[in-house]
Design an enzyme around this catalytic site. Structure first.
Site, short mmCIF file in Angstrom:
data_model
loop_
_atom_site.label_atom_id
_atom_site.label_comp_id
_atom_site.label_asym_id
_atom_site.label_seq_id
_atom_site.Cartn_x
_atom_site.Cartn_y
_atom_site.Cartn_z
N PHE A 158 1.07 -1.22 -0.23
CA PHE A 158 0.20 -0.40 -0.01
C PHE A 158 1.25 0.67 -0.16
O PHE A 158 0.26 2.20 -0.08
CB PHE A 158 -0.66 0.21 1.50
CG PHE A 158 0.05 0.06 2.41
CD1 PHE A 158 -0.16 1.33 2.96
CD2 PHE A 158 -0.14 -0.87 3.24
CE1 PHE A 158 1.05 1.89 4.10
CE2 PHE A 158 0.91 -0.23 4.52
CZ PHE A 158 1.12 0.72 4.32
N PRO A 183 -3.20 -5.39 -7.04
CA PRO A 183 -2.64 -4.16 -6.66
C PRO A 183 -3.20 -4.38 -4.95
O PRO A 183 -4.05 -5.49 -4.52
CB PRO A 183 -3.48 -3.50 -6.62
CG PRO A 183 -4.69 -3.84 -7.52
CD PRO A 183 -4.07 -5.06 -7.73
N SER A 184 -2.57 -3.96 -3.22
CA SER A 184 -3.59 -3.37 -2.00
C SER A 184 -4.50 -3.41 -2.31
O SER A 184 -5.31 -2.86 -2.95
CB SER A 184 -2.11 -3.06 -1.57
OG SER A 184 -2.60 -2.81 -0.64
N GLU A 185 -5.35 -3.96 -1.75
CA GLU A 185 -6.77 -4.03 -1.13
C GLU A 185 -6.80 -2.82 -0.55
O GLU A 185 -7.98 -2.30 -0.57
CB GLU A 185 -7.37 -4.66 -0.57
CG GLU A 185 -6.95 -5.38 0.74
CD GLU A 185 -5.85 -6.46 0.71
OE1 GLU A 185 -4.97 -6.64 -0.35
OE2 GLU A 185 -5.42 -7.44 1.59
N GLU A 255 10.91 -8.48 -2.54
CA GLU A 255 11.06 -7.19 -2.36
C GLU A 255 10.15 -7.16 -1.01
O GLU A 255 9.56 -6.61 -0.76
CB GLU A 255 10.82 -5.92 -2.47
CG GLU A 255 11.33 -6.27 -4.37
CD GLU A 255 12.90 -5.85 -4.86
OE1 GLU A 255 13.99 -5.44 -3.35
OE2 GLU A 255 13.29 -6.45 -5.36
N CYS A 289 9.77 1.15 3.13
CA CYS A 289 10.45 0.08 3.32
C CYS A 289 12.18 0.72 3.93
O CYS A 289 12.83 0.17 4.65
CB CYS A 289 10.63 -0.78 2.08
SG CYS A 289 11.38 0.25 0.82
N GLU A 383 10.14 -4.43 12.17
CA GLU A 383 9.70 -3.05 11.86
C GLU A 383 8.68 -2.11 11.80
O GLU A 383 7.66 -2.61 12.08
CB GLU A 383 9.75 -3.37 10.58
CG GLU A 383 9.59 -2.55 9.22
CD GLU A 383 9.12 -2.62 7.17
OE1 GLU A 383 8.40 -3.81 7.68
OE2 GLU A 383 9.46 -2.26 6.60
P1 NAD Z 1 1.65 -7.03 3.14
O1 NAD Z 1 2.35 -8.15 3.53
O2 NAD Z 1 1.26 -7.32 4.37
O3 NAD Z 1 0.73 -7.00 1.82
C1 NAD Z 1 1.55 -6.72 0.96
C2 NAD Z 1 0.26 -7.22 -0.69
O4 NAD Z 1 0.36 -8.82 -0.25
C3 NAD Z 1 -1.05 -7.23 -0.18
O5 NAD Z 1 -1.48 -7.17 -2.03
C4 NAD Z 1 -1.38 -8.03 -0.22
O6 NAD Z 1 -2.83 -7.88 -0.71
C5 NAD Z 1 -0.99 -9.40 -0.30
N1 NAD Z 1 -1.07 -10.47 0.74
C6 NAD Z 1 -1.90 -10.52 1.65
N2 NAD Z 1 -1.81 -11.69 1.71
C7 NAD Z 1 -1.20 -12.80 1.25
C8 NAD Z 1 -0.81 -13.84 0.92
N3 NAD Z 1 -1.52 -14.73 1.49
N4 NAD Z 1 -0.16 -14.02 -0.75
C9 NAD Z 1 0.15 -13.34 -1.79
N5 NAD Z 1 -0.22 -11.88 -1.63
C10 NAD Z 1 -1.02 -11.81 -0.31
O7 NAD Z 1 2.85 -5.37 2.99
P2 NAD Z 1 1.46 -4.08 3.13
O8 NAD Z 1 1.79 -3.61 4.54
O9 NAD Z 1 1.34 -3.39 2.09
O10 NAD Z 1 3.42 -2.93 3.09
C11 NAD Z 1 3.99 -3.02 4.33
C12 NAD Z 1 5.15 -3.71 3.92
O11 NAD Z 1 6.17 -3.95 2.63
C13 NAD Z 1 6.31 -3.46 5.19
O12 NAD Z 1 7.14 -4.82 5.52
C14 NAD Z 1 7.20 -2.66 3.91
O13 NAD Z 1 9.21 -2.69 4.00
C15 NAD Z 1 7.07 -3.96 2.71
N6 NAD Z 1 7.48 -3.15 1.35
C16 NAD Z 1 8.97 -2.89 1.10
C17 NAD Z 1 9.23 -2.89 -0.39
C18 NAD Z 1 11.39 -2.97 -0.34
O14 NAD Z 1 11.24 -2.57 -1.97
N7 NAD Z 1 11.46 -4.09 0.18
C19 NAD Z 1 8.71 -1.87 -0.63
C20 NAD Z 1 7.55 -1.18 0.12
C21 NAD Z 1 7.73 -1.88 0.78
#
Ligand code: NAD
Length: 481
Positions: A158, A183-185, A255, A289, A383
């Protein structure tokens, strides 16, 4: 009728499957985290919808020339720059990020498009002569990069609603691949808006399809569908590792999270270092991140540095995300803000000192500084994906490196020193993907390699050039010469 107000940028979205807008029987709402307005209503995909998108993608063979791919991406960049206000309003409405942050994000997305357009024109083949050793022959080997045989699944987080999507979609278009994006919901609207921009710029719709829904229902199909050759995922560690366990024999680009330090040595210009500290901690509401998640500071300058950070934190404006005077809007939702408050409260109970912040109003959470923290506290070890920064003192460079390397993450880092020997040692010994001297850990351009090691990722990078490598198969052709 519900009594929830509709946002001025309200959008009713359907899935994008095979060039059609597919309205399904079930929908979910996207709410503005600041004022609770409905920003959109989005169709929910079923497993069947995902399978259909995968079948369409698999059956389609992109034939765009390098020129055509480049022209589409450049056209999309031009359209996007013209529509900066509309695009950034949508990002702000669905994520609560300030207008400052969302306008900046649109600029980054346009950069990704332009870099992708340039890379599409660049032939990255290599030529090897084969008569290099006594048993060599008069032949040459030529390498070419081909799109994957199967489909790419992209799953995005998100925190940058459009740029995270762009970093996956653009390299896929540049290499003539087919992608199914989820995409993120929490912020699906910017992704649909961006996909439409690409279709308008001439992208064949089979090359990019978009589905959204409940990940508990559709994520497994996106990971295990037999047409999928590669999964590119950005998000948290837990889900990244779940995908790795589930994916089996498929290529993975992960990532994941970070716990990045800004390291301030005793010779540093503290005004400059404290500027980097607050910008690195609070831009994008601390939801990067690579946000500064720990400030590691030499004992000799700890008091002076802390005083400056506290003063600059108090001056960091936050509130209504649409008010351009505010540096910072909300975090993603009230639950996230309440979580930060809890983590900080717990640290204080365990002996940390709250210097400023930790105030919450709905999804608004004030920039927060803590000191007297210990490495084992949750606020240091894990984090915190928000505007919270613990300050930790160290006595010498050995301790700084040990502290920095002392978490499960290995994404990026920022270093403030003018001593070259120290800078070189950090560059060598920090176990991270990036070391930025006199910059925030998040510093990058959209073209350069970016990504982490340890729990932050498997070492396969993003950034337009590296993503292009991951999204292609290298074939060699040899011939007499
Ligand atoms: P999240 O892991 O909660 O969700 C990411 C995505 O995964 C969403 O689209 C979600 O719908 C999907 N998802 C949920 N359950 C799943 C499943 N069982 N299987 C596959 N996909 C599933 O992350 P978030 O809260 O949206 O974002 C924050 C996190 O992302 C933080 O930990 C941040 O550090 C990380 N992040 C990393 C980078 C990088 O480049 N390293 C960049 C930005 C964010």
């Amino acid at each position: 009728m519900s009594d929830v107000l509709e946002s001025p940028c309200f959008r009713e979205e359907a899935l994008r499957i095979g060039g059609e807008q597919v309205h399904t029987g079930r929908r979910f709402d996207v709410l503005n985290p600041y004022n609770g307005e409905r920003v959109g209503s989005v169709a929910m995909a079923s497993v069947e919808d995902v399978r259909r998108a995968m079948d369409i993608a698999q059956a389609y063979q992109p034939r765009l020339t390098r020129y055509e791919r480049s022209a589409i991406l450049n056209r999309a960049a031009a359209l996007l720059r013209e529509r900066t206000e509309a695009g950034s309003d949508l990002i702000t409405a669905e994520s609560g990020l300030s207008k400052k942050d969302s306008v900046y994000e649109i600029g980054r997305v346009a950069d990704v498009l332009n870099f992708g357009a340039n890379e599409a024109l660049r032939d990255d083949g290599q030529v090897f002569s084969c008569d290099l050793t006594p048993h060599g022959k008069r032949r040459k080997v030529i390498t070419t990069r081909e799109p994957l045989l199967g489909v790419i699944t992209a799953i995005t987080p998100f925190n940058h609603p459009m740029n995270q999507v762009a970093h996956k979609v653009v390299p896929s278009v540049a290499t003539n691949n087919r992608m199914v994006l989820k995409p993120s919901e929490k912020v699906p609207l910017s992704a649909y808006w961006f996909a439409d921009l690409l279709y308008e710029a001439g992208l064949p719709p089979e090359m990019l399809q978009v589905v959204s829904g409940d990940p508990r229902e559709i994520a497994d199909e996106l990971i295990t569908n037999p047409h999928v050759d590669l999964i590119t995922f950005t998000g948290g560690v837990a889900i990244g590792k779940y995908i790795a366990a589930k994916a089996g024999y498929k290529r993975l680009v992960l990532e994941l999270g970070g716990n990045d330090p800004l390291i301030v040595m005793d010779d540093a210009d503290l005004d400059k270092a404290s500027d980097l500290a607050v910008q690195g901690s609070y831009k994008n509401s601390g939801q990067r991140c690579t946000a500064v998640k720990r400030m590691l500071v030499h004992q000799k300058v700890l008091a002076d540095f802390t005083e400056r950070v506290v003063a600059k934190t108090r001056a960091w404006t936050y509130g209504d995300p649409m008010d351009r005077r505010n540096e910072m809007g909300t975090v993603i939702d009230e639950a996230a803000a309440a979580h930060f408050q809890r983590v900080v409260d717990d640290a204080v109970v365990q002996g940390a000192r709250l210097l400023v912040g930790n105030r919450r109003d709905g999804a608004l959470y004030s920039p927060t500084v803590l000191d007297r923290v210990r490495p084992e506290m949750t606020v240091v070890r894990e984090e915190t994906f928000g505007p919270v920064s613990p300050i930790i003192g160290f006595k010498d460079i050995d301790e700084a490196i040990r502290l920095s390397n002392g978490t499960a993450f290995g994404l990026s880092s920022g270093i403030c020193t003018n001593r070259f020997d120290d800078a070189a040692r950090f560059a060598r010994e920090l176990k991270v993907g990036s070391v930025n001297l006199w910059e925030v850990p998040g510093y990058r351009i959209e073209l350069t390699p970016f990504g982490g090691i340890k729990d932050s990722g498997l070492g396969y990078k993003e950034g337009v050039q590296e993503a292009i490598k991951s999204f292609t198969n290298c074939k060699t052709f040899s011939m007499p010469w």
